[in-house]
Write a protein that holds these residues in place. Structure first.
Motif: not given
Length: 474
Positions: A403-416, A443-448
């Motif tokens: 989360e510190e490196a990529r923010g909340i969106d980047g953290r949660d996008a790992v679950w894709q 390339d993380f896309d939280i919208s997925a």
């Protein structure tokens, strides 16, 4: 590694030292049915005593077991041979014996309000939208009704492997001599496991606080619920206001539902890891013959003690740690730690500044999970597998660094996708995972994960009159 909860020993005749079959006269006629007894109809070295007497005892015990009343009508066994409908009946009997009052309307409204508010707070700490479709408060009997299907799905791969091993793990010469009796032995084992499961789940219902105590929504995705009596028991000794405890536990419940609602592969992934663990099971049958004859099959209480390993005893079939089993267990424990670590971080962000005792509640929850909460202990007793996130602190540290490196969106996008998830090795070095080349190039896309997300349902379509009680809405 926990011992499997049941074994099976088959007796020599405890009462008839002469080896005569029932109905034989006191002299002449048939010889001993034991090894070397001279009975031409009994194979030399038959390990179970007189085959006919053994068959009679097995049938009597099976008749006794099947004669129990069936309040729910027919109770078909699962593909594993475990009768989960019977298990549910037994669990409800356990609850009824200890008392299980219905949820009062005022408590029902408090739970609904807490779940709605806790879910709302999560909006600021995770990119995943709400996953709640219904909000309820349950008695312990209702929890049993709603979660038994999930317990059976989790337990079946492991219990079925062990029940089958009652026959398959016997040495070849013993299987050939036992013949069709082995099928009856396995059927009896499945029935006994169903009884044990019902007793264990009934006891578990006295401790749980909601549907997601083990990091898995046991009532299905979207069906959020808390047990007021469970929340009250969790609060004992904490010296924290009940409302604050309820809100914290509601936020945890809502967080688990968000995760599973928007990570469609996760539930099947957890179940698959449990199945892989079961596939790797191997049983040590050394000394098997030494233990034959230690139990009187006509004594149900003594038999259940052996089947359940009561009193510190061990069942007949003991699991061996195989490389395949250890690898599957490591993957499962890592997944559970990642789920629990994510929930802990997300809930901490949601309640920070809102609940004065948030840190104390987080520590109480962490101890409960790390030392093995009631759900984990029950599962371990049932199937010999601990659902414990042993590396919870490491997983929390990894999510925090991400989360510190990529923010909340980047953290949660790992679950894709499961291929993007950290491994056990990554928990050893979170910084390397966060800064790794393969990870940073992704390339993380939280919208997925958030497209067509369900919102919090206001109990639409539910007919429970308690939902309209005053004070329900926050």
């Amino acid at each position: 590694m926990s011992d499997l909860p049941f074994g099976f020993s088959m007796p020599n005749d405890p009462d008839d030292e002469s080896g005569r079959r029932p109905g034989d006269s006191g002299s002449g006629g048939a010889g001993s049915g034991r090894p070397g007894g001279g009975d031409s109809g009994t194979p030399d070295g038959f390990p179970f005593g007189d085959p006919q007497q053994m068959a009679n005892m097995l049938r009597q015990f099976a008749d006794m077991m099947s004669a129990q009343p069936a309040p729910g009508g027919d109770r078909p066994a699962s593909a594993s041979g475990i009768n989960w409908s019977m298990a549910k009946d037994i669990a409800r009997q356990v609850v009824a014996q200890k008392g299980d009052p219905s949820v009062p309307p005022a408590d029902y409204a408090k739970v609904q309000e807490a779940l709605r508010l806790g879910d709302l707070w999560l909006d600021q700490s995770t990119a995943l939208p709400s996953g709640i479709q219904s909000i309820q408060a349950w008695s312990r009997s209702e929890w049993i009704e709603k979660t038994m299907d999930s317990w059976s799905q989790l337990c079946d791969p492991l219990t079925s492997k062990t029940v089958r091993s009652m026959g398959q793990s016997l040495p070849e010469e013993m299987r050939s001599m036992a013949g069709p009796l082995l099928g009856m032995i396995q059927q009896m084992g499945g029935m006994m496991v169903g009884q044990q499961a019902g007793q264990a789940v009934g006891e578990l219902s006295q401790e749980v606080v909601g549907t997601a105590d083990i990091g898995l929504p046991l009532a299905g995705e979207g069906n959020a619920a808390l047990l007021p009596l469970g929340v009250e028991k969790f609060s004992e000794g904490l010296e924290i206001p009940d409302d604050e405890v309820r809100l914290y536990l509601a936020a945890r419940e809502a967080a688990v539902h968000r995760l599973y609602a928007h990570v469609p592969w996760l539930r099947s992934h957890v179940f698959r890891l449990v199945a892989e663990y079961a596939d790797g099971m191997s049983f040590d049958v050394s000394g098997l013959e030494d233990r034959l004859g230690e139990i009187d099959l006509t004594d149900p209480e003594a038999l259940q003690e052996v089947l359940g390993g009561a009193g510190g005893g061990q069942g007949l079939f003991q699991p061996e740690d195989t490389p395949q089993q250890k690898a599957a267990l490591n993957r499962l424990e890592t997944t559970l730690a990642l789920i629990e670590g994510w929930v802990a971080i997300v809930v901490s962000g949601a309640v920070d500044g809102r609940l004065p005792q948030a840190n104390a509640l987080a520590e109480a929850t962490r101890r409960r999970r790390a030392t093995g909460g009631p759900a984990e202990h029950t599962f371990a007793a049932l199937v010999g597998l601990e659902l414990r996130p042993r590396r919870l602190r490491e997983a929390s540290a990894l999510w925090t660094a991400l989360e510190e490196a990529r923010g909340i969106d980047g953290r949660d996008a790992v679950w894709q996708h499961p291929d993007l998830m950290p491994t056990g090795e990554d928990l050893d070095d979170p910084a390397a995972f966060v800064s790794g080349g393969a990870f940073t190039d992704t390339d993380f896309d939280i919208s997925a994960l958030t497209d067509e997300a369900p919102g919090v349902a206001k109990d639409e379509g539910e007919k429970d009159p308690r939902k309209d009680e005053p004070g329900e809405d926050s």
